[in-house]
Write an enzyme that holds these catalytic residues in place. Structure first.
Site, PDB file in Angstrom:
ATOM      1  N   CYS A 101       6.469  16.178 -13.836  1.00 21.31           N
ATOM      2  CA  CYS A 101       5.718  16.539 -15.041  1.00 21.31           C
ATOM      3  C   CYS A 101       4.840  15.367 -15.464  1.00 21.31           C
ATOM      4  O   CYS A 101       5.286  14.217 -15.448  1.00 21.31           O
ATOM      5  CB  CYS A 101       6.688  16.886 -16.169  1.00 21.31           C
ATOM      6  SG  CYS A 101       5.876  17.139 -17.749  1.00 21.31           S
ATOM      7  N   CYS A 139       6.734  14.431 -19.358  1.00 21.79           N
ATOM      8  CA  CYS A 139       8.133  13.981 -19.493  1.00 21.79           C
ATOM      9  C   CYS A 139       8.675  13.483 -18.156  1.00 21.79           C
ATOM     10  O   CYS A 139       9.834  13.060 -18.082  1.00 21.79           O
ATOM     11  CB  CYS A 139       9.003  15.107 -20.042  1.00 21.79           C
ATOM     12  SG  CYS A 139       9.322  16.413 -18.852  1.00 21.79           S
ATOM     13  N   ALA A 198       4.860   4.841  19.198  1.00 24.56           N
ATOM     14  CA  ALA A 198       6.205   4.540  18.688  1.00 24.56           C
ATOM     15  C   ALA A 198       7.266   5.421  19.330  1.00 24.56           C
ATOM     16  O   ALA A 198       8.364   4.958  19.651  1.00 24.56           O
ATOM     17  CB  ALA A 198       6.222   4.722  17.175  1.00 24.56           C
ATOM     18  N   GLY A 242       3.344   1.857  13.280  1.00 23.88           N
ATOM     19  CA  GLY A 242       2.388   2.921  12.979  1.00 23.88           C
ATOM     20  C   GLY A 242       1.685   2.807  11.655  1.00 23.88           C
ATOM     21  O   GLY A 242       1.505   3.799  10.948  1.00 23.88           O
ATOM     22  N   HIS A 295       5.430   5.378  -1.503  1.00 20.37           N
ATOM     23  CA  HIS A 295       4.319   6.193  -2.023  1.00 20.37           C
ATOM     24  C   HIS A 295       4.746   7.604  -2.405  1.00 20.37           C
ATOM     25  O   HIS A 295       3.926   8.523  -2.484  1.00 20.37           O
ATOM     26  CB  HIS A 295       3.167   6.208  -1.007  1.00 20.37           C
ATOM     27  CG  HIS A 295       2.596   4.848  -0.764  1.00 20.37           C
ATOM     28  ND1 HIS A 295       1.859   4.540   0.347  1.00 20.37           N
ATOM     29  CD2 HIS A 295       2.684   3.708  -1.483  1.00 20.37           C
ATOM     30  CE1 HIS A 295       1.510   3.257   0.297  1.00 20.37           C
ATOM     31  NE2 HIS A 295       1.990   2.730  -0.794  1.00 20.37           N
TER      32      HIS A 295
HETATM   33  C1  BV8 Z   1      -1.384  -0.336  -6.676  1.00 19.20           C
HETATM   34  C2  BV8 Z   1       0.178   8.712  -1.001  1.00 19.20           C
HETATM   35  C3  BV8 Z   1      -1.133  -1.532  -8.720  1.00 19.20           C
HETATM   36  C4  BV8 Z   1      -0.889   9.710  -1.299  1.00 19.20           C
HETATM   37  C5  BV8 Z   1      -0.977   6.598  -0.526  1.00 19.20           C
HETATM   38  C6  BV8 Z   1      -5.096  -5.591  -2.860  1.00 19.20           C
HETATM   39  C7  BV8 Z   1      -6.200  -5.670  -2.080  1.00 19.20           C
HETATM   40  C8  BV8 Z   1      -7.076  -4.565  -2.004  1.00 19.20           C
HETATM   41  C9  BV8 Z   1      -6.832  -3.374  -2.679  1.00 19.20           C
HETATM   42  C10 BV8 Z   1      -5.733  -3.300  -3.449  1.00 19.20           C
HETATM   43  C11 BV8 Z   1      -4.879  -4.398  -3.559  1.00 19.20           C
HETATM   44  N1  BV8 Z   1      -3.874  -4.033  -4.378  1.00 19.20           N
HETATM   45  C12 BV8 Z   1      -4.084  -2.751  -4.800  1.00 19.20           C
HETATM   46  C13 BV8 Z   1      -5.207  -2.287  -4.236  1.00 19.20           C
HETATM   47  C14 BV8 Z   1      -5.742  -0.972  -4.407  1.00 19.20           C
HETATM   48  C15 BV8 Z   1      -5.114   0.047  -3.429  1.00 19.20           C
HETATM   49  C16 BV8 Z   1      -5.384  -0.302  -1.984  1.00 19.20           C
HETATM   50  O1  BV8 Z   1      -4.569  -0.862  -1.284  1.00 19.20           O
HETATM   51  N2  BV8 Z   1      -6.576   0.100  -1.541  1.00 19.20           N
HETATM   52  C17 BV8 Z   1      -6.909  -0.089  -0.106  1.00 19.20           C
HETATM   53  C18 BV8 Z   1      -7.592   1.181   0.382  1.00 19.20           C
HETATM   54  C19 BV8 Z   1      -7.774  -1.275   0.079  1.00 19.20           C
HETATM   55  N3  BV8 Z   1      -3.674   0.125  -3.629  1.00 19.20           N
HETATM   56  C20 BV8 Z   1      -3.222   0.948  -4.612  1.00 19.20           C
HETATM   57  O2  BV8 Z   1      -3.948   1.578  -5.357  1.00 19.20           O
HETATM   58  C21 BV8 Z   1      -1.712   1.026  -4.755  1.00 19.20           C
HETATM   59  N4  BV8 Z   1      -1.328   0.867  -6.122  1.00 19.20           N
HETATM   60  O3  BV8 Z   1      -1.784  -1.318  -6.086  1.00 19.20           O
HETATM   61  O4  BV8 Z   1      -0.930  -0.330  -7.980  1.00 19.20           O
HETATM   62  C22 BV8 Z   1      -2.469  -1.387  -9.214  1.00 19.20           C
HETATM   63  C23 BV8 Z   1      -2.714  -0.344 -10.077  1.00 19.20           C
HETATM   64  C24 BV8 Z   1      -3.996  -0.278 -10.594  1.00 19.20           C
HETATM   65  C25 BV8 Z   1      -5.040  -1.129 -10.133  1.00 19.20           C
HETATM   66  C26 BV8 Z   1      -4.728  -2.133  -9.201  1.00 19.20           C
HETATM   67  C27 BV8 Z   1      -3.427  -2.282  -8.753  1.00 19.20           C
HETATM   68  C28 BV8 Z   1      -1.207   2.446  -4.369  1.00 19.20           C
HETATM   69  C29 BV8 Z   1      -1.515   2.740  -2.970  1.00 19.20           C
HETATM   70  C30 BV8 Z   1      -0.798   4.037  -2.535  1.00 19.20           C
HETATM   71  C31 BV8 Z   1      -1.773   5.173  -2.379  1.00 19.20           C
HETATM   72  N5  BV8 Z   1      -1.116   6.352  -1.819  1.00 19.20           N
HETATM   73  N6  BV8 Z   1      -0.310   7.693  -0.062  1.00 19.20           N
HETATM   74  C32 BV8 Z   1      -1.358  10.447  -0.043  1.00 19.20           C
HETATM   75  O5  BV8 Z   1      -0.666  10.393   0.967  1.00 19.20           O
HETATM   76  O6  BV8 Z   1      -2.400  11.083  -0.141  1.00 19.20           O
HETATM   77  S1  BV8 Z   1      -1.650   5.470   0.602  1.00 19.20           S
HETATM   78  C33 BV8 Z   1      -1.651   6.308   2.136  1.00 19.20           C
HETATM   79  O7  BV8 Z   1      -2.663   5.675   2.889  1.00 19.20           O
HETATM   80  C34 BV8 Z   1      -0.397   6.171   2.952  1.00 19.20           C
HETATM   81  O8  BV8 Z   1       0.765   6.254   2.175  1.00 19.20           O
HETATM   82  C35 BV8 Z   1      -0.578   4.798   3.604  1.00 19.20           C
HETATM   83  O9  BV8 Z   1      -0.190   3.774   2.723  1.00 19.20           O
HETATM   84  C36 BV8 Z   1      -2.088   4.734   3.766  1.00 19.20           C
HETATM   85  C37 BV8 Z   1      -2.487   5.132   5.159  1.00 19.20           C
HETATM   86  O10 BV8 Z   1      -2.158   4.049   5.973  1.00 19.20           O
HETATM   87  P1  BV8 Z   1      -1.231   4.288   7.287  1.00 19.20           P
HETATM   88  O11 BV8 Z   1       0.008   5.008   6.894  1.00 19.20           O
HETATM   89  O12 BV8 Z   1      -1.139   2.994   7.942  1.00 19.20           O
HETATM   90  O13 BV8 Z   1      -2.076   5.340   8.158  1.00 19.20           O
HETATM   91  P2  BV8 Z   1      -3.458   5.090   8.936  1.00 19.20           P
HETATM   92  O14 BV8 Z   1      -3.912   6.421   9.362  1.00 19.20           O
HETATM   93  O15 BV8 Z   1      -4.364   4.225   8.146  1.00 19.20           O
HETATM   94  O16 BV8 Z   1      -3.034   4.253  10.232  1.00 19.20           O
HETATM   95  C38 BV8 Z   1      -2.201   4.857  11.187  1.00 19.20           C
HETATM   96  C39 BV8 Z   1      -1.881   3.775  12.199  1.00 19.20           C
HETATM   97  O17 BV8 Z   1      -0.957   4.319  13.141  1.00 19.20           O
HETATM   98  C40 BV8 Z   1      -3.108   3.283  12.978  1.00 19.20           C
HETATM   99  O18 BV8 Z   1      -3.063   1.865  13.061  1.00 19.20           O
HETATM  100  C41 BV8 Z   1      -2.916   3.909  14.372  1.00 19.20           C
HETATM  101  O19 BV8 Z   1      -3.403   3.082  15.404  1.00 19.20           O
HETATM  102  C42 BV8 Z   1      -1.392   4.014  14.447  1.00 19.20           C
HETATM  103  N7  BV8 Z   1      -0.875   5.062  15.333  1.00 19.20           N
HETATM  104  C43 BV8 Z   1      -1.456   6.241  15.673  1.00 19.20           C
HETATM  105  N8  BV8 Z   1      -0.631   6.948  16.510  1.00 19.20           N
HETATM  106  C44 BV8 Z   1       0.494   6.193  16.672  1.00 19.20           C
HETATM  107  C45 BV8 Z   1       0.346   4.997  15.909  1.00 19.20           C
HETATM  108  N9  BV8 Z   1       1.291   4.041  15.854  1.00 19.20           N
HETATM  109  C46 BV8 Z   1       2.432   4.247  16.591  1.00 19.20           C
HETATM  110  N10 BV8 Z   1       2.655   5.381  17.332  1.00 19.20           N
HETATM  111  C47 BV8 Z   1       1.719   6.358  17.404  1.00 19.20           C
HETATM  112  N11 BV8 Z   1       1.950   7.440  18.141  1.00 19.20           N
HETATM  113 ZN    ZN Z   2       7.743  17.921 -18.872  1.00 19.19          ZN
END
Ligand code: BV8
Ligand code: ZN
Length: 254
Positions: free
Chosen positions: A134, A137, A237, A193, A126
């Protein structure tokens, strides 16, 4: 701190991990939680910025509609991340990279803490918050060392945007394909995580499992992937990964 006797791991995991030649690790925000990086979900809440759920402000549509607002969100997150350091989970994963014939680290995190811990060749699915690119470009700019980010592209003069993958945007060319190919060939896959809600990242452990790998989740909470995993290690973790290593490879320091 959990004492070593409490970390119950199966003989299956111990055997598979000890014999593993090819290890695959997928991480999410949880691996950085003990460094002080806020997660997106957890505790039933979803991160919100100025009233907007994060997957709205972090979306391709928002870049078209209000790039300044997107920059404000990512500038704020960079200011949060600036003083933070890797934690024992990052350090342990970095140490694993030289221990196996093949090792793949794929992260959804944009915080750069794996690299700061010494991990090499990290597949950033990600993007990275310390880079800008940019909109026209696609020239890339490192904004880690700069106090301020450039206002416009030095090449073509057009606007810059965060070099991260926003919702609705494709992943970096080839990144997912390489990750999926390596997941298919690994012996053991650790999922550390992540709530496994965002795709296609969340499909990688499923790909590994379908190819016969032993899939182990490390998370204090159950996730939608827990059912798919061969084993779940419940906890933080930063506590579990060093304990797991000591347990399976006694006499080995991080
Ligand atoms: C795409 C960067 C093609 C920006 C991020 C299929 C089904 C459904 C939906 C979709 C699908 N395919 C595509 C989609 C759409 C969408 C998607 O998945 N939507 C979701 C919400 C349903 N996906 C996309 O748009 C992707 N692109 O598919 O392109 C396309 C194009 C056009 C149209 C269709 C398809 C792009 C997705 C990337 C987005 N960018 N990040 C930013 O950071 O702001 S995503 C961002 O959120 C993160 O990178 C990460 O991926 C996600 C957050 O999840 P986690 O990292 O798991 O964090 P979270 O807080 O949720 O969980 C933390 C976990 O840690 C918990 O379980 C907790 O219990 C645990 N934890 C807590 N403490 C600890 C711990 N574990 C261990 N130790 C600890 N101490
Ligand atoms: Zn440029």
């Amino acid at each position: 701190m959990q004492s070593i006797i409490e970390l119950r791991i199966s003989d299956e995991l111990r055997g598979r991990f000890r014999r593993a030649r090819n290890v695959f690790v997928l991480t999410g925000a949880g691996v950085s939680a003990e460094s002080g990086v806020p997660t997106f979900r957890g505790g039933g809440k979803t991160a919100v910025w100025k009233g907007m759920p994060f997957d709205v402000i972090s979306s391709a549509r928002m870049v078209e509609r209000d790039l300044a607002a997107v920059w404000e969100w990512f500038d704020y997150r960079r200011s949060l991340l600036e003083p933070l350091e890797p934690n024992p989970a990052h350090m342990q994963i970095a140490a694993w990279q030289d221990q196996f014939d093949e090792f793949t680290l794929v992260t959804q995190n944009i915080d750069g803490l794996h690299q700061k811990a010494g991990s090499r060749g990290v597949i950033e699915l990600h993007g990275n918050i310390w880079r800008a690119r940019c909109v026209t470009c696609h020239a890339r700019y490192d904004i880690a060392s700069r106090q301020s980010r450039p206002d416009a592209c030095f090449e073509c003069g057009d606007a810059l945007r965060p070099d991260v993958v926003l919702f609705g945007e494709m992943l970096p060319a080839g990144a997912f394909e390489v990750a999926a190919a390596n997941a298919q060939r690994c012996d053991v896959c650790f999922v550390v995580g992540t709530s496994a809600v965002v795709y296609p990242a969340a499909s990688l452990p499923e790909i590994a499992r379908a190819a016969g790998a032993y899939v182990c989740e490390v998370n204090p909470e159950r996730t939608s992937l827990s059912e798919v995993c061969n084993e779940v290690l419940t906890g933080k973790a930063g506590e579990i990964l060093p304990l797991l290593t000591k347990n399976v490879f006694p006499g080995q320091s991080c």
